[in-house]
Design a protein around this motif. Sequence first.
Motif, PDB file in Angstrom:
ATOM      1  N   ASN A 270       0.834  -1.198   0.000  1.00  0.00           N
ATOM      2  CA  ASN A 270       0.000   0.000   0.000  1.00  0.00           C
ATOM      3  C   ASN A 270       0.868   1.247   0.000  1.00  0.00           C
ATOM      4  OD1 ASN A 270      -2.890  -0.983   0.334  1.00  0.00           O
ATOM      5  ND2 ASN A 270      -1.852  -2.107   1.959  1.00  0.00           N
ATOM      6  N   ARG A 271       0.864   1.969  -1.106  1.00  0.00           N
ATOM      7  CA  ARG A 271       1.622   3.208  -1.181  1.00  0.00           C
ATOM      8  C   ARG A 271       0.979   4.286  -0.311  1.00  0.00           C
ATOM      9  NH1 ARG A 271       3.005   3.914  -7.669  1.00  0.00           N
ATOM     10  NH2 ARG A 271       4.551   2.228  -7.783  1.00  0.00           N
ATOM     11  N   PHE A 272       1.800   5.235   0.134  1.00  0.00           N
ATOM     12  CA  PHE A 272       1.331   6.332   0.972  1.00  0.00           C
ATOM     13  C   PHE A 272       0.301   7.181   0.232  1.00  0.00           C
ATOM     14  CE2 PHE A 272       2.798  10.245   3.614  1.00  0.00           C
ATOM     15  CZ  PHE A 272       1.743  10.054   4.490  1.00  0.00           C
ATOM     16  N   VAL A 273       0.446   7.303  -1.085  1.00  0.00           N
ATOM     17  CA  VAL A 273      -0.467   8.156  -1.855  1.00  0.00           C
ATOM     18  C   VAL A 273      -1.825   7.503  -2.083  1.00  0.00           C
ATOM     19  CG1 VAL A 273       1.371   9.443  -3.011  1.00  0.00           C
ATOM     20  CG2 VAL A 273       0.533   7.322  -4.033  1.00  0.00           C
ATOM     21  N   GLY A 274      -1.995   6.251  -1.674  1.00  0.00           N
ATOM     22  CA  GLY A 274      -3.327   5.672  -1.665  1.00  0.00           C
ATOM     23  C   GLY A 274      -3.556   4.448  -2.518  1.00  0.00           C
ATOM     24  N   MET A 275      -2.674   4.174  -3.462  1.00  0.00           N
ATOM     25  CA  MET A 275      -2.892   3.034  -4.352  1.00  0.00           C
ATOM     26  C   MET A 275      -2.090   1.820  -3.905  1.00  0.00           C
ATOM     27  SD  MET A 275      -0.574   4.238  -7.606  1.00  0.00           S
ATOM     28  CE  MET A 275      -1.153   5.926  -7.463  1.00  0.00           C
ATOM     29  N   LYS A 276      -2.492   0.660  -4.370  1.00  0.00           N
ATOM     30  CA  LYS A 276      -1.702  -0.547  -4.180  1.00  0.00           C
ATOM     31  C   LYS A 276      -0.720  -0.687  -5.340  1.00  0.00           C
ATOM     32  CE  LYS A 276      -5.046  -3.276  -1.512  1.00  0.00           C
ATOM     33  NZ  LYS A 276      -4.215  -3.472  -0.312  1.00  0.00           N
ATOM     34  N   SER A 277       0.436  -1.235  -5.061  1.00  0.00           N
ATOM     35  CA  SER A 277       1.422  -1.472  -6.113  1.00  0.00           C
ATOM     36  C   SER A 277       2.129  -2.781  -5.832  1.00  0.00           C
ATOM     37  CB  SER A 277       2.435  -0.328  -6.191  1.00  0.00           C
ATOM     38  OG  SER A 277       3.233  -0.296  -5.026  1.00  0.00           O
ATOM     39  N   ARG A 278       2.600  -3.401  -6.903  1.00  0.00           N
ATOM     40  CA  ARG A 278       3.301  -4.672  -6.768  1.00  0.00           C
ATOM     41  C   ARG A 278       4.807  -4.415  -6.844  1.00  0.00           C
ATOM     42  NH1 ARG A 278       3.843  -9.236 -10.465  1.00  0.00           N
ATOM     43  NH2 ARG A 278       4.511 -11.064  -9.256  1.00  0.00           N
ATOM     44  N   GLY A 279       5.535  -4.931  -5.877  1.00  0.00           N
ATOM     45  CA  GLY A 279       6.981  -4.777  -5.866  1.00  0.00           C
ATOM     46  C   GLY A 279       7.655  -6.114  -5.632  1.00  0.00           C
ATOM     47  N   VAL A 280       8.791  -6.309  -6.298  1.00  0.00           N
ATOM     48  CA  VAL A 280       9.621  -7.498  -6.089  1.00  0.00           C
ATOM     49  C   VAL A 280      10.969  -7.000  -5.569  1.00  0.00           C
ATOM     50  CG1 VAL A 280      10.720  -9.493  -7.164  1.00  0.00           C
ATOM     51  CG2 VAL A 280       8.435  -8.767  -7.903  1.00  0.00           C
ATOM     52  N   TYR A 281      11.443  -7.606  -4.497  1.00  0.00           N
ATOM     53  CA  TYR A 281      12.654  -7.132  -3.834  1.00  0.00           C
ATOM     54  C   TYR A 281      13.649  -8.263  -3.600  1.00  0.00           C
ATOM     55  CZ  TYR A 281       9.413  -3.338  -2.740  1.00  0.00           C
ATOM     56  OH  TYR A 281       8.488  -2.334  -2.828  1.00  0.00           O
ATOM     57  N   GLU A 282      14.924  -7.896  -3.680  1.00  0.00           N
ATOM     58  CA  GLU A 282      16.005  -8.789  -3.261  1.00  0.00           C
ATOM     59  C   GLU A 282      16.772  -8.105  -2.129  1.00  0.00           C
ATOM     60  OE1 GLU A 282      18.267 -11.171  -6.437  1.00  0.00           O
ATOM     61  OE2 GLU A 282      17.631  -9.364  -7.485  1.00  0.00           O
ATOM     62  N   THR A 283      16.783  -8.717  -0.971  1.00  0.00           N
ATOM     63  CA  THR A 283      17.487  -8.151   0.184  1.00  0.00           C
ATOM     64  C   THR A 283      18.245  -9.274   0.892  1.00  0.00           C
ATOM     65  OG1 THR A 283      15.489  -6.792   0.417  1.00  0.00           O
ATOM     66  CG2 THR A 283      17.187  -6.520   2.087  1.00  0.00           C
ATOM     67  N   PRO A 284      19.261  -9.833   0.265  1.00  0.00           N
ATOM     68  CA  PRO A 284      19.929 -11.011   0.856  1.00  0.00           C
ATOM     69  C   PRO A 284      20.627 -10.717   2.177  1.00  0.00           C
ATOM     70  CG  PRO A 284      21.084 -10.247  -1.117  1.00  0.00           C
ATOM     71  CD  PRO A 284      19.798  -9.502  -1.067  1.00  0.00           C
ATOM     72  N   GLY A 285      21.491  -9.708   2.201  1.00  0.00           N
ATOM     73  CA  GLY A 285      22.208  -9.392   3.429  1.00  0.00           C
ATOM     74  C   GLY A 285      21.282  -8.878   4.513  1.00  0.00           C
ATOM     75  N   GLY A 286      20.328  -8.041   4.123  1.00  0.00           N
ATOM     76  CA  GLY A 286      19.395  -7.488   5.096  1.00  0.00           C
ATOM     77  C   GLY A 286      18.540  -8.556   5.754  1.00  0.00           C
ATOM     78  N   THR A 287      18.165  -9.566   5.003  1.00  0.00           N
ATOM     79  CA  THR A 287      17.351 -10.649   5.561  1.00  0.00           C
ATOM     80  C   THR A 287      18.131 -11.436   6.608  1.00  0.00           C
ATOM     81  OG1 THR A 287      16.098 -10.824   3.495  1.00  0.00           O
ATOM     82  CG2 THR A 287      16.044 -12.723   4.974  1.00  0.00           C
ATOM     83  N   ILE A 288      19.389 -11.694   6.333  1.00  0.00           N
ATOM     84  CA  ILE A 288      20.234 -12.380   7.314  1.00  0.00           C
ATOM     85  C   ILE A 288      20.408 -11.523   8.560  1.00  0.00           C
ATOM     86  CG2 ILE A 288      22.548 -13.278   7.767  1.00  0.00           C
ATOM     87  CD1 ILE A 288      22.747 -13.932   4.769  1.00  0.00           C
ATOM     88  N   LEU A 289      20.712 -10.252   8.355  1.00  0.00           N
ATOM     89  CA  LEU A 289      20.947  -9.349   9.481  1.00  0.00           C
ATOM     90  C   LEU A 289      19.694  -9.188  10.330  1.00  0.00           C
ATOM     91  CD1 LEU A 289      22.915  -7.434  10.889  1.00  0.00           C
ATOM     92  CD2 LEU A 289      22.125  -5.617   9.348  1.00  0.00           C
ATOM     93  N   PHE A 290      18.543  -9.058   9.689  1.00  0.00           N
ATOM     94  CA  PHE A 290      17.279  -8.899  10.414  1.00  0.00           C
ATOM     95  C   PHE A 290      17.008 -10.121  11.292  1.00  0.00           C
ATOM     96  CE2 PHE A 290      12.696  -9.171  10.926  1.00  0.00           C
ATOM     97  CZ  PHE A 290      12.329  -7.859  11.203  1.00  0.00           C
ATOM     98  N   THR A 291      17.186 -11.296  10.715  1.00  0.00           N
ATOM     99  CA  THR A 291      16.944 -12.537  11.462  1.00  0.00           C
ATOM    100  C   THR A 291      17.908 -12.682  12.628  1.00  0.00           C
ATOM    101  OG1 THR A 291      16.169 -13.597   9.422  1.00  0.00           O
ATOM    102  CG2 THR A 291      16.765 -15.044  11.258  1.00  0.00           C
ATOM    103  N   ALA A 292      19.178 -12.416  12.385  1.00  0.00           N
ATOM    104  CA  ALA A 292      20.183 -12.550  13.436  1.00  0.00           C
ATOM    105  C   ALA A 292      19.928 -11.567  14.573  1.00  0.00           C
ATOM    106  CB  ALA A 292      21.576 -12.337  12.864  1.00  0.00           C
ATOM    107  N   HIS A 293      19.559 -10.356  14.225  1.00  0.00           N
ATOM    108  CA  HIS A 293      19.316  -9.336  15.245  1.00  0.00           C
ATOM    109  C   HIS A 293      18.152  -9.723  16.149  1.00  0.00           C
ATOM    110  CE1 HIS A 293      17.531  -5.438  16.635  1.00  0.00           C
ATOM    111  NE2 HIS A 293      18.778  -5.278  17.017  1.00  0.00           N
ATOM    112  N   ARG A 294      17.070 -10.234  15.554  1.00  0.00           N
ATOM    113  CA  ARG A 294      15.929 -10.654  16.367  1.00  0.00           C
ATOM    114  C   ARG A 294      16.317 -11.799  17.305  1.00  0.00           C
ATOM    115  NH1 ARG A 294      10.885  -7.914  16.292  1.00  0.00           N
ATOM    116  NH2 ARG A 294      10.716  -9.427  17.970  1.00  0.00           N
ATOM    117  N   LYS A 295      17.140 -12.712  16.829  1.00  0.00           N
ATOM    118  CA  LYS A 295      17.565 -13.830  17.683  1.00  0.00           C
ATOM    119  C   LYS A 295      18.460 -13.339  18.818  1.00  0.00           C
ATOM    120  CE  LYS A 295      16.938 -17.473  14.281  1.00  0.00           C
ATOM    121  NZ  LYS A 295      15.764 -17.993  15.023  1.00  0.00           N
ATOM    122  N   MET A 296      19.288 -12.354  18.534  1.00  0.00           N
ATOM    123  CA  MET A 296      20.129 -11.781  19.586  1.00  0.00           C
ATOM    124  C   MET A 296      19.269 -11.100  20.647  1.00  0.00           C
ATOM    125  SD  MET A 296      23.496 -11.621  20.083  1.00  0.00           S
ATOM    126  CE  MET A 296      23.021 -12.391  21.620  1.00  0.00           C
TER     127      MET A 296
END
Length: 412
Positions: A270-296
Amino acid sequence: MAKEKIVLAYSGGLDTSVILKWLKETYDAEIIAFTADIGQKDELDGLEEKALATGASKIYIDDLRAEFAKDFINPMFQAAALYEGQYLLGTSIARPLIAKRMVEIARAEGATAIAHGATGKGNDQVRFELTAAALAPELSVIAPWRLEQFREEFPGRAEMIAYAEKHNIPVTASAAKPYSTDRNLLHISFESGMLEDPWFDPAADDNKGMYVLSVAPEDAPDQAEYIELEFAAGDCVAINGTKLSPLEVMETLNEIGGKHGIGRVDMVENRFVGMKSRGVYETPGGTILFTAHRKMESLTMDRDVMHLRDSLISKYASLVYNGFWFAPERLAIQALVSESQKNVSGTVRLKLYKGNVIGAGVKSPVSLYNPDIATMEADPTKAYDQGDATGFIRLNALRLKVGSGVEQNAKK
């Protein structure tokens, strides 16, 4: 009399190249181009020559990667920010940094306005302009895509390509582009074109070439890889025993995660301006870091502090997504987040396998986990008397019993 100066956020693509020339002609102004190096890699090649050839009086190409990792990515990850349960905010968090530096350049150059190539349908226009409003309200903002004159002149890409050819603007573009991309140190995003159909599968065999930072999980190594991330006060400071800067952490994790097909997200948001949009993302390092941080955090953060911080995740993520990075409410939440991270220190071990990030151990010198208390065997410390739970349950059940009695009496 000196010409007005305008600082333009410039990528060197078709849109901002055309906008550079159009601004110079329409406003009879001096255009200063600015490109932030936040991890686009080879997308920065040849930008200086392009900008000057298109009519810029000068161009700033500033390496902001270290600042991006330390002052933007790390604080956001400490807040465990996740927009709509999936998006790690890779594009969103980059915009306030870009706008901040653009404002600094405008002031240094004596410019009266800044300009950007964001469309009137997206989030980036809001992010750029809210940052400018917070940091330099005296500057004007020019958003060509919101100007009727510009839209009439360029109703589509064909007209922009023709304009570029007429003015010898050195850009490479085609009238039919299958999708658009935006890359930085944290992620790469894909949207528009064929992706506007939410039924279209970007991971189908014939579309594997779209992805940049990761292999398909089914093509990842058949052997799992174990890695260890060391944290100090909520930030990752070492990987596999090697001390690293925040920038080096992201670069290292991106390489490792991409090899194992980690971090692909396909969502309708959901975009801030009001419409829905489709996005595809690659976040390899961020996904690892996010998971590790939550476990810590699970080992070292007080329960009620964690629950309080977690209650603010949706709000914090929306503030980042919507462009309020420099708003007082985000700064206030960040102060609470920083306080919560003081003891988030120790080591997390993870197993990476075919798109999955799996916990494989966690330890800390300031662990709040006490096996003597938690054990199902006899408690040698006598710190927990199981009989105490009787009164605890009785008191918590009191209001439930009273409420149930009222309902039963009402039915009589």
